[in-house]
Each structure stands twice: as structure tokens, then as C-alpha cells.
Design a protein around this motif. Structure first.
Motif, mmCIF file in Angstrom:
data_model
loop_
_atom_site.group_PDB
_atom_site.id
_atom_site.type_symbol
_atom_site.label_atom_id
_atom_site.label_comp_id
_atom_site.label_asym_id
_atom_site.label_seq_id
_atom_site.Cartn_x
_atom_site.Cartn_y
_atom_site.Cartn_z
ATOM 1 N N ALA A 79 0.334 -0.815 -0.108
ATOM 2 C CA ALA A 79 0.317 0.154 -0.219
ATOM 3 C C ALA A 79 0.875 1.445 -0.484
ATOM 4 O O ALA A 79 0.415 2.150 -0.797
ATOM 5 C CB ALA A 79 -0.932 0.166 1.535
ATOM 6 N N LEU A 80 1.651 1.305 0.755
ATOM 7 C CA LEU A 80 2.857 2.195 0.929
ATOM 8 C C LEU A 80 3.574 2.739 0.031
ATOM 9 O O LEU A 80 3.758 3.590 -0.959
ATOM 10 C CB LEU A 80 3.554 1.969 1.824
ATOM 11 N N ILE A 81 3.592 1.304 -0.905
ATOM 12 C CA ILE A 81 4.290 1.903 -2.469
ATOM 13 C C ILE A 81 3.405 2.186 -3.252
ATOM 14 O O ILE A 81 3.970 3.136 -4.037
ATOM 15 C CB ILE A 81 5.008 -0.119 -3.202
ATOM 16 N N GLY A 82 2.185 1.682 -3.454
ATOM 17 C CA GLY A 82 1.323 2.466 -4.253
ATOM 18 C C GLY A 82 0.978 3.743 -3.868
ATOM 19 O O GLY A 82 1.608 4.682 -5.154
ATOM 20 N N GLN A 83 1.155 4.410 -2.976
ATOM 21 C CA GLN A 83 1.522 5.450 -2.770
ATOM 22 C C GLN A 83 2.565 6.420 -3.352
ATOM 23 O O GLN A 83 2.563 7.708 -4.057
ATOM 24 C CB GLN A 83 1.231 5.836 -1.263
ATOM 25 N N TYR A 84 3.564 5.529 -3.417
ATOM 26 C CA TYR A 84 5.103 6.625 -3.720
ATOM 27 C C TYR A 84 4.825 6.515 -5.488
ATOM 28 O O TYR A 84 5.435 7.138 -6.037
ATOM 29 C CB TYR A 84 6.352 5.469 -3.617
ATOM 30 N N ILE A 118 9.337 7.375 -19.257
ATOM 31 C CA ILE A 118 8.439 7.978 -18.754
ATOM 32 C C ILE A 118 7.789 6.722 -17.517
ATOM 33 O O ILE A 118 8.360 7.138 -16.347
ATOM 34 C CB ILE A 118 7.046 8.534 -19.160
ATOM 35 N N LYS A 119 7.212 5.432 -17.367
ATOM 36 C CA LYS A 119 7.687 4.427 -16.950
ATOM 37 C C LYS A 119 8.911 4.186 -15.943
ATOM 38 O O LYS A 119 8.628 4.180 -14.894
ATOM 39 C CB LYS A 119 7.119 3.282 -18.012
ATOM 40 N N LEU A 120 9.629 4.328 -16.818
ATOM 41 C CA LEU A 120 10.903 4.072 -15.982
ATOM 42 C C LEU A 120 11.239 5.035 -15.083
ATOM 43 O O LEU A 120 12.156 5.658 -13.919
ATOM 44 C CB LEU A 120 11.832 3.309 -16.731
ATOM 45 N N GLY A 121 11.332 6.018 -15.073
ATOM 46 C CA GLY A 121 11.108 7.276 -14.241
ATOM 47 C C GLY A 121 10.625 7.567 -13.213
ATOM 48 O O GLY A 121 10.599 7.451 -12.277
ATOM 49 N N ILE A 122 8.763 6.680 -13.562
ATOM 50 C CA ILE A 122 8.114 6.978 -12.350
ATOM 51 C C ILE A 122 8.557 5.565 -11.632
ATOM 52 O O ILE A 122 9.038 6.219 -9.960
ATOM 53 C CB ILE A 122 6.365 6.727 -12.830
ATOM 54 N N ILE A 123 8.761 4.615 -11.731
ATOM 55 C CA ILE A 123 9.536 3.564 -10.608
ATOM 56 C C ILE A 123 10.935 3.988 -10.987
ATOM 57 O O ILE A 123 10.838 3.422 -9.283
ATOM 58 C CB ILE A 123 10.127 2.322 -11.947
ATOM 59 N N MET A 124 11.389 5.198 -10.970
ATOM 60 C CA MET A 124 13.037 5.839 -10.216
ATOM 61 C C MET A 124 12.601 6.270 -9.270
ATOM 62 O O MET A 124 13.340 6.648 -8.013
ATOM 63 C CB MET A 124 13.885 6.261 -11.503
ATOM 64 N N LEU A 125 10.902 7.332 -9.443
ATOM 65 C CA LEU A 125 11.433 7.983 -8.475
ATOM 66 C C LEU A 125 10.338 7.540 -7.037
ATOM 67 O O LEU A 125 10.242 8.155 -6.374
ATOM 68 C CB LEU A 125 10.160 9.077 -9.192
ATOM 69 N N ALA A 126 9.566 6.659 -7.598
ATOM 70 C CA ALA A 126 9.183 5.811 -6.525
ATOM 71 C C ALA A 126 10.154 5.126 -5.773
ATOM 72 O O ALA A 126 9.837 5.054 -4.692
ATOM 73 C CB ALA A 126 8.122 4.774 -7.364
ATOM 74 N N SER A 127 10.783 4.869 -6.416
ATOM 75 C CA SER A 127 12.538 3.807 -5.037
ATOM 76 C C SER A 127 12.802 5.088 -4.505
ATOM 77 O O SER A 127 13.204 4.914 -3.398
ATOM 78 C CB SER A 127 12.734 3.272 -6.950
ATOM 79 N N HIS A 128 13.226 5.486 -5.049
ATOM 80 C CA HIS A 128 13.748 7.222 -4.478
ATOM 81 C C HIS A 128 12.789 7.030 -3.236
ATOM 82 O O HIS A 128 13.597 7.507 -2.266
ATOM 83 C CB HIS A 128 13.740 8.419 -4.625
ATOM 84 N N PHE A 129 11.006 7.277 -3.124
ATOM 85 C CA PHE A 129 10.465 8.024 -2.041
ATOM 86 C C PHE A 129 10.554 6.209 -1.069
ATOM 87 O O PHE A 129 11.108 7.129 0.167
ATOM 88 C CB PHE A 129 9.210 8.080 -2.325
ATOM 89 N N TYR A 130 10.383 5.297 -1.753
ATOM 90 C CA TYR A 130 10.989 4.257 -0.988
ATOM 91 C C TYR A 130 12.483 4.148 -0.053
ATOM 92 O O TYR A 130 12.506 3.811 1.249
ATOM 93 C CB TYR A 130 10.562 3.399 -1.335
ATOM 94 N N GLN A 131 13.602 4.363 -0.773
ATOM 95 C CA GLN A 131 14.836 4.331 0.016
ATOM 96 C C GLN A 131 14.833 5.194 1.088
ATOM 97 O O GLN A 131 15.491 5.406 2.195
ATOM 98 C CB GLN A 131 15.370 4.742 -0.354
ATOM 99 N N ASN A 132 14.124 7.090 0.337
ATOM 100 C CA ASN A 132 14.595 7.174 0.840
ATOM 101 C C ASN A 132 12.753 8.705 1.784
ATOM 102 O O ASN A 132 12.513 9.230 1.357
ATOM 103 C CB ASN A 132 15.382 8.705 0.365
#
Length: 208
Positions: free
Chosen positions: A37-42, A159-173
Motif C-alpha cells: 500500500a505504501l509503495i502504491g502511494q509512492y 517515462i514509466k522507468l522515471g516513475i519507477i525510479m522516483l517511487a524507488s527513491h521515495f521508498y529508500q529515502n
């Protein structure tokens, strides 16, 4: 130019059709479901950061949405404020105020629709003058159009990969990165990653 979205606001489920929780979990090598659920928010936050009228990409929709734009005087023509406009059929109406709160269609002989590199235009045909009404009305003319790459499968892979990268950044930080002594490295990695992946789709209001 004034404009507004007239289609229903996108849901989280629609945004997750572009990039799924599973996509981010694969990127982060996450094998459990505790934080789905948290990853979905990211993912939703990353989508909203890039897309829409105020997004980093510059008034760019990913999924197709419908808008109305208003202008007081079309002059020789004008550019639609949201992109990408896929083709002429995406511009569905051009109307002029009837002075009583409604709108009437502008004669098709007075204008042409045009699409160039994702930008939509209404161009004066030169056949005769635009309809004239008394007084100043910033919403005298209204154009209805659709903007967006289309369905989830139509969104470009960078753009999809950019979203993945941003969401991963939010998850890590999970706190603001400026409180971390690695701020320079972290912020520059994200900046360069976005520019390399999504920068080709980013256009400022002056098209630079």
C-alpha cells in the motif's frame, strides 16, 4: 489562457496501471507484501510529480484526459495549453459564447485544427472575421480537447522507468534527503536520472 480538466480525476488504480507495485518491487528486489500500500502511494506521488498541468514534464498528460480551454480572442490562432494532443480527432469542439451563459459552435469555415509534435492548435482560416460580441469576456471562446498518450500501454517506456525510479527513491529515502549528509549525491542522481530518461519529453512553456 484559462483551462480546466473536465474528465473525472484519475484514480490511484489508473495510475498504477502505468507503473504497478510489482514493477517497483522488482526494481527494489522486495519479495514481501507488507508495504504494498505504501509503495502504491509512492507510485501515485511519482506519477503526479511528472504529469499534469503542474508536472515536471511541463503540462503533459500521460493517460488521456479531457480539458476545456478558454480564450478571449483567438487572433490568428492559438496553441492548446496541455499536451500531447494525439491527432485532430482529439480536438472535439470549438465554440463561442452566446452572451447568455451558453456556447454555440464556431463555423467550421472559420478555423482549422492542427497537431504538430504533440501540440494542438486552432488556426484562423482567414475566410472571414471571428464572431464578435460586446464587452470583454476572458471566456468568449472555448475549445474542448483530449490530451495524453492514450491508455497505460501507450505511455513511453522512459517515462514509466522515471516513475519507477522516483517511487524507488521515495521508498529508500523516507525523510527529506537534505537532512542526509549524502544530499549532493542523492539529489544529483535523481536529477540526472530524470533528465536522461524523461527529459526528452519535458518541454517548457516557451517550447525550450
Amino acid at each position: 489562457m484559462d483551462f480546466r480538466r473536465t474528465s473525472t480525476a484519475l484514480t490511484r488504480e489508473q495510475k498504477l496501471a502505468v507503473v504497478s507495485v510489482a514493477d517497483v518491487k522488482a526494481q527494489e528486489r522486495i519479495t514481501n507484501s507488507y508495504e504494498d500500500a505504501l509503495i502504491g502511494q509512492y507510485i501515485e506521488a511519482a506519477y503526479d510529480y511528472l504529469a499534469g498541468p503542474d508536472g515536471w514534464l511541463g503540462r503533459c498528460c500521460l493517460l488521456e484526459e479531457t480539458f476545456e480551454a478558454y480564450i478571449p480572442n483567438p487572433g490568428g490562432g492559438f496553441e492548446l495549453p496541455i499536451r500531447p494532443v494525439v491527432d485532430l480527432s482529439s480536438i472535439t469542439g470549438f465554440e463561442v459564447s452566446d452572451g447568455a451563459g451558453g456556447y454555440d459552435p464556431v463555423s467550421a469555415a472559420l478555423y482549422a485544427k492542427s497537431v504538430n509534435e504533440g501540440f494542438g492548435y486552432i488556426l484562423h482560416s482567414g475566410q472571414s472575421s471571428w464572431p464578435i460580441s460586446i464587452g470583454v469576456d476572458p471566456r468568449r471562446y472555448k475549445v474542448t480537447f483530449k490530451a495524453g498518450f492514450g491508455a497505460a500501454d501507450d505511455v513511453p517506456s522512459p517515462i514509466k522507468l522515471g516513475i519507477i525510479m522516483l517511487a524507488s527513491h521515495f521508498y529508500q529515502n523516507r525523510e527529506a534527503t537534505f537532512s542526509d549528509n549524502r544530499i549532493t549525491a542523492v539529489s544529483r542522481q535523481i536529477e540526472f536520472g530524470l533528465r536522461n530518461l524523461c527529459g526528452r519529453y519535458r518541454i517548457s512553456r516557451d517550447h525550450s
